[in-house]
Write a protein that holds these residues in place. Structure first.
Motif, PDB file in Angstrom:
ATOM      1  N   UNK A   4      14.487 -18.597 -12.363  1.00  0.00           N
ATOM      2  CA  UNK A   4      13.078 -18.842 -12.661  1.00  0.00           C
ATOM      3  C   UNK A   4      12.246 -17.764 -11.987  1.00  0.00           C
ATOM      4  N   UNK A   5      11.485 -17.020 -12.775  1.00  0.00           N
ATOM      5  CA  UNK A   5      10.552 -16.026 -12.244  1.00  0.00           C
ATOM      6  C   UNK A   5       9.147 -16.547 -12.483  1.00  0.00           C
ATOM      7  N   UNK A   6       8.440 -16.812 -11.390  1.00  0.00           N
ATOM      8  CA  UNK A   6       7.076 -17.311 -11.461  1.00  0.00           C
ATOM      9  C   UNK A   6       6.128 -16.111 -11.553  1.00  0.00           C
ATOM     10  N   UNK A   7       5.408 -15.957 -12.648  1.00  0.00           N
ATOM     11  CA  UNK A   7       4.606 -14.741 -12.859  1.00  0.00           C
ATOM     12  C   UNK A   7       3.532 -14.557 -11.789  1.00  0.00           C
ATOM     13  N   UNK A   8       3.340 -13.319 -11.396  1.00  0.00           N
ATOM     14  CA  UNK A   8       2.227 -12.915 -10.539  1.00  0.00           C
ATOM     15  C   UNK A   8       1.272 -12.053 -11.352  1.00  0.00           C
ATOM     16  N   UNK A   9       0.079 -11.813 -10.809  1.00  0.00           N
ATOM     17  CA  UNK A   9      -0.893 -10.993 -11.527  1.00  0.00           C
ATOM     18  C   UNK A   9      -0.583  -9.510 -11.401  1.00  0.00           C
ATOM     19  N   UNK A  10       0.255  -9.114 -10.425  1.00  0.00           N
ATOM     20  CA  UNK A  10       0.540  -7.697 -10.205  1.00  0.00           C
ATOM     21  C   UNK A  10       1.404  -7.119 -11.314  1.00  0.00           C
ATOM     22  N   UNK A  11       1.027  -5.924 -11.773  1.00  0.00           N
ATOM     23  CA  UNK A  11       1.854  -5.192 -12.718  1.00  0.00           C
ATOM     24  C   UNK A  11       2.840  -4.300 -11.986  1.00  0.00           C
ATOM     25  N   UNK A  12       3.678  -3.613 -12.734  1.00  0.00           N
ATOM     26  CA  UNK A  12       4.661  -2.723 -12.119  1.00  0.00           C
ATOM     27  C   UNK A  12       4.006  -1.536 -11.431  1.00  0.00           C
ATOM     28  N   UNK A  13       2.750  -1.248 -11.759  1.00  0.00           N
ATOM     29  CA  UNK A  13       2.045  -0.122 -11.144  1.00  0.00           C
ATOM     30  C   UNK A  13       1.410  -0.484  -9.804  1.00  0.00           C
ATOM     31  N   UNK A  14       1.547  -1.712  -9.367  1.00  0.00           N
ATOM     32  CA  UNK A  14       0.908  -2.141  -8.133  1.00  0.00           C
ATOM     33  C   UNK A  14       1.518  -1.458  -6.913  1.00  0.00           C
ATOM     34  N   UNK A  15       0.740  -1.414  -5.825  1.00  0.00           N
ATOM     35  CA  UNK A  15       1.271  -1.011  -4.524  1.00  0.00           C
ATOM     36  C   UNK A  15       1.490  -2.232  -3.642  1.00  0.00           C
ATOM     37  N   UNK A  16       1.568  -3.386  -4.300  1.00  0.00           N
ATOM     38  CA  UNK A  16       1.943  -4.613  -3.612  1.00  0.00           C
ATOM     39  C   UNK A  16       3.298  -5.066  -4.173  1.00  0.00           C
TER      40      UNK A  16
ATOM     41  N   UNK B 175       0.789  -1.220   0.000  1.00  0.00           N
ATOM     42  CA  UNK B 175       0.000   0.000   0.000  1.00  0.00           C
ATOM     43  C   UNK B 175       0.821   1.269   0.000  1.00  0.00           C
ATOM     44  N   UNK B 176       2.152   1.153   0.132  1.00  0.00           N
ATOM     45  CA  UNK B 176       3.014   2.323   0.202  1.00  0.00           C
ATOM     46  C   UNK B 176       3.700   2.588  -1.121  1.00  0.00           C
ATOM     47  N   UNK B 177       3.865   3.859  -1.438  1.00  0.00           N
ATOM     48  CA  UNK B 177       4.687   4.237  -2.574  1.00  0.00           C
ATOM     49  C   UNK B 177       6.129   3.836  -2.313  1.00  0.00           C
ATOM     50  N   UNK B 178       6.908   3.703  -3.372  1.00  0.00           N
ATOM     51  CA  UNK B 178       8.278   3.198  -3.259  1.00  0.00           C
ATOM     52  C   UNK B 178       9.122   4.010  -2.290  1.00  0.00           C
ATOM     53  N   UNK B 179       8.930   5.324  -2.236  1.00  0.00           N
ATOM     54  CA  UNK B 179       9.793   6.180  -1.418  1.00  0.00           C
ATOM     55  C   UNK B 179       9.305   6.385   0.011  1.00  0.00           C
ATOM     56  N   UNK B 180       8.455   5.492   0.501  1.00  0.00           N
ATOM     57  CA  UNK B 180       8.125   5.484   1.927  1.00  0.00           C
ATOM     58  C   UNK B 180       8.956   4.379   2.587  1.00  0.00           C
ATOM     59  N   UNK B 181       8.510   3.781   3.650  1.00  0.00           N
ATOM     60  CA  UNK B 181       9.254   2.681   4.251  1.00  0.00           C
ATOM     61  C   UNK B 181      10.453   3.148   5.041  1.00  0.00           C
ATOM     62  N   UNK B 182      11.592   2.495   4.850  1.00  0.00           N
ATOM     63  CA  UNK B 182      12.775   2.690   5.698  1.00  0.00           C
ATOM     64  C   UNK B 182      13.515   3.972   5.345  1.00  0.00           C
ATOM     65  N   UNK B 183      13.535   4.906   6.316  1.00  0.00           N
ATOM     66  CA  UNK B 183      14.252   6.169   6.176  1.00  0.00           C
ATOM     67  C   UNK B 183      15.502   6.160   7.069  1.00  0.00           C
TER      68      UNK B 183
END
Length: 560
Positions: A407-419, A109-117
């Protein structure tokens, strides 16, 4: 009757759920950098800046057991808080991560630039301490380890401590203090008005104790309304307590300031020569500019010399930088009892005279300079350089399904996901680079290839998907902050068993190519594509661009 209905519904739902898409295999990944700033040969006895090229923001350093240890901000990337080790301050090797278990934190749910500061690292009596902020994901916490390579403890949350950028100071009398940036004691007088606070802490219980006091309100010149005083570090030398902080925000006005006091609680008086580090007053048209300098941490070497690690950025076209905030190293000079990192008006040098104890050694390192690095995916585990966007809920990447391949197992999430999408990225470390891979053609309903990723709102995806018959499409998708995915180019070709993809960058120009193994070599799909989409200045936030494999299961509807 109810149970019968539920069981029937579950059976129908299970029958309608498609089987997992088969993995996409990547045989190797190669990254090559060739920046003009690194082309100049190093003189004997010199090292190259930055010492950690590419997105390595907010460095903090400690000396322990005859070596040096450094940590950086990782925001919502996983594994988080990289831990580096060096014997000489110049050659750095990543030995672990503080956040390396999915159970420790969750950034969904967080944008890439949140999290660990801005984590800081300290060492005392056989224990390493990292204290940091999980922004919008828990607050301030401390993790500990006996071995800096890990394992690190789960977070010990600091109740009652808001703000960001916490650090620890161990005084000679055994007392331990927690410093951090937070809101001022009264209503803020202006946007960016912050204060540096301090409080004792009981590390046996990981809880602050006693009164909390403001050491700096606003900055070293409060009458000028300085913004974003942050990143505090406290040191003791020759009877003086030195409080060093960043000021001006992490953009072009970034700087480092210092104050001192005879008493740990102050009052702290600012140095008349502040700032002790900045690049904000230099001509904007200088060649190969380094900007945004600040957020420094100091350390003493084995010979009594002092050194500073700090963040800065390498720009192109005046204001853009796709490599993010990098880690630099400069000597510290003590003048009349005050530390100085760089005199006013001087540019940060790309080549610096090395610490005395390491002169004569080879100064080139894969962490900086021009190099070619190839991952054959033949190791037992993924290399430390690979990052995931947010914390994975499933193990979708492995090196065992087909030994010698990723091996990369595909997920349904696109690069625009917040997951967490099925994307593995390594840092872009150069303004001029190439990133390439060899991969299998994905199964029907799967898109896979290489991504150049800055955030969920700014990215490029050089992908491949199957079409009807024995045909595949090579395509370039993009997001540029508008909220919509656009297809910029596409080419239909015959199915192949020898597919290679390549992304090239030259400052603000990016190119995308493929090789179908038909003897024609590299074929251009798109050239002179706008690379500023991946610049921190345009995309916002605090990170740099990543490059690497991505796979998406397109059979199910997108659920953002």
């Amino acid at each position: 009757m109810l149970w019968t209905t539920l069981l029937l519904f579950a059976a129908v739902s299970h029958a309608q759920t498609p089987a997992k898409a088969p993995p996409v295999y990547f045989d190797w990944f190669e990254y090559a950098g060739r920046d003009a700033a690194f082309d100049v040969p190093l003189p004997a006895g010199y090292y190259r800046n930055p010492v950690l090229a590419g997105f390595h923001a907010d460095p903090s350093i400690v000396a322990a057991n005859g070596k040096f240890y450094l940590v950086n901000s990782s925001f919502t990337y996983f594994p988080g808080i990289p831990v580096f080790e060096s014997a000489d301050l110049v050659h750095w090797k990543q030995i672990g991560n503080v956040i390396d278990r999915p159970t420790q934190l969750d950034f969904d749910g967080l944008s890439v630039s949140r999290g660990i500061f801005a984590p800081t690292i300290e060492y005392r009596d056989g224990t390493f301490y990292v204290v940091t902020t999980a922004t919008d994901s828990g607050g301030n916490f401390i993790s500990t380890a006996r071995d800096p390579a890990g394992p690190w403890s789960d977070p010990h949350w600091l109740s009652g401590i808001g703000g960001i950028d916490p650090s620890l100071f161990f005084d000679d009398d055994g007392k331990i203090y927690l410093l951090n940036n937070d809101e001022p004691p009264g209503p803020p007088r202006y946007d960016g008005h912050r204060a540096i606070w301090m409080q004792e802490i009981d590390l046996a219980r990981f809880q602050p104790v006693g009164p909390r006091k403001v050491l700096i309100d606003g900055g070293v010149e409060p009458e000028k309304n300085p913004i974003w005083i942050e990143g505090p570090h406290l040191y003791k030398r020759e009877g003086w307590y030195y409080l060093s902080d960043a000021e001006g925000g992490t953009g072009p006005q970034h700087s480092q300031v210092v104050l001192r006091s005879r008493e740990v609680w102050g009052p702290y008086m600012p140095y008349a020569g502040n700032p002790i580090l900045t690049q904000r007053d230099l001509p904007s048209d200088r060649p190969l500019p380094i900007t945004n300098a600040g957020h420094a941490d100091l350390v003493e070497g084995p010979d009594g010399s002092w050194w500073a690690v700090f963040l800065a950025s390498r720009n192109y076209q005046g204001r853009h930088y796709n490599t993010g905030r990098e880690t630099y190293l400069l000597p510290v000079q003590w003048r009349d009892g005050w530390p100085e990192i760089l005199p006013a008006g001087q540019t940060i040098p790309y080549a610096v005279r090395a610490p005395a104890w390491m002169r004569g050694k080879a100064m080139q390192t894969p962490a900086t300079g021009n190099f070619v690095h190839r991952d054959e995916f033949d190791a037992p585990a993924l290399a430390a350089e690979w990052l995931r966007v947010r914390v994975p809920k499933t193990a979708w990447a492995d090196l065992t399904s087909r030994p010698g391949a990723l091996a990369v197992h595909p997920l349904t999430e696109g690069l625009e996901t917040l997951r967490n999408p099925a994307f593995l990225g390594r840092r872009q470390q150069h303004l001029r680079f190439e990133a390439s891979t060899a991969m299998s053609v994905p199964a029907a309903g799967v898109a896979a290839g290489l991504a150049a990723f800055q955030s969920e709102a700014y990215w490029y995806f050089l992908g491949v998907r199957r079409l009807a018959g024995d045909r595949i499409a090579v395509f370039l998708d993009a997001r540029d902050g508008s909220g919509a995915t656009r297809t910029l180019a596409t080419r239909e070709i015959a199915v192949t068993h020898a597919l290679r993809l390549k992304i090239e960058g030259d400052e603000g120009d990016y190119g995308f190519a493929f090789d179908a193994g038909d003897g024609r070599g590299w074929q251009r799909l798109a050239d002179r594509v706008d690379g500023t989409v991946l610049s921190t200045d345009r995309a916002g936030g605090f990170v740099g661009a990543l490059l690497g494999p991505f796979a998406r299961d397109e059979r199910a509807s997108r659920s953002e």
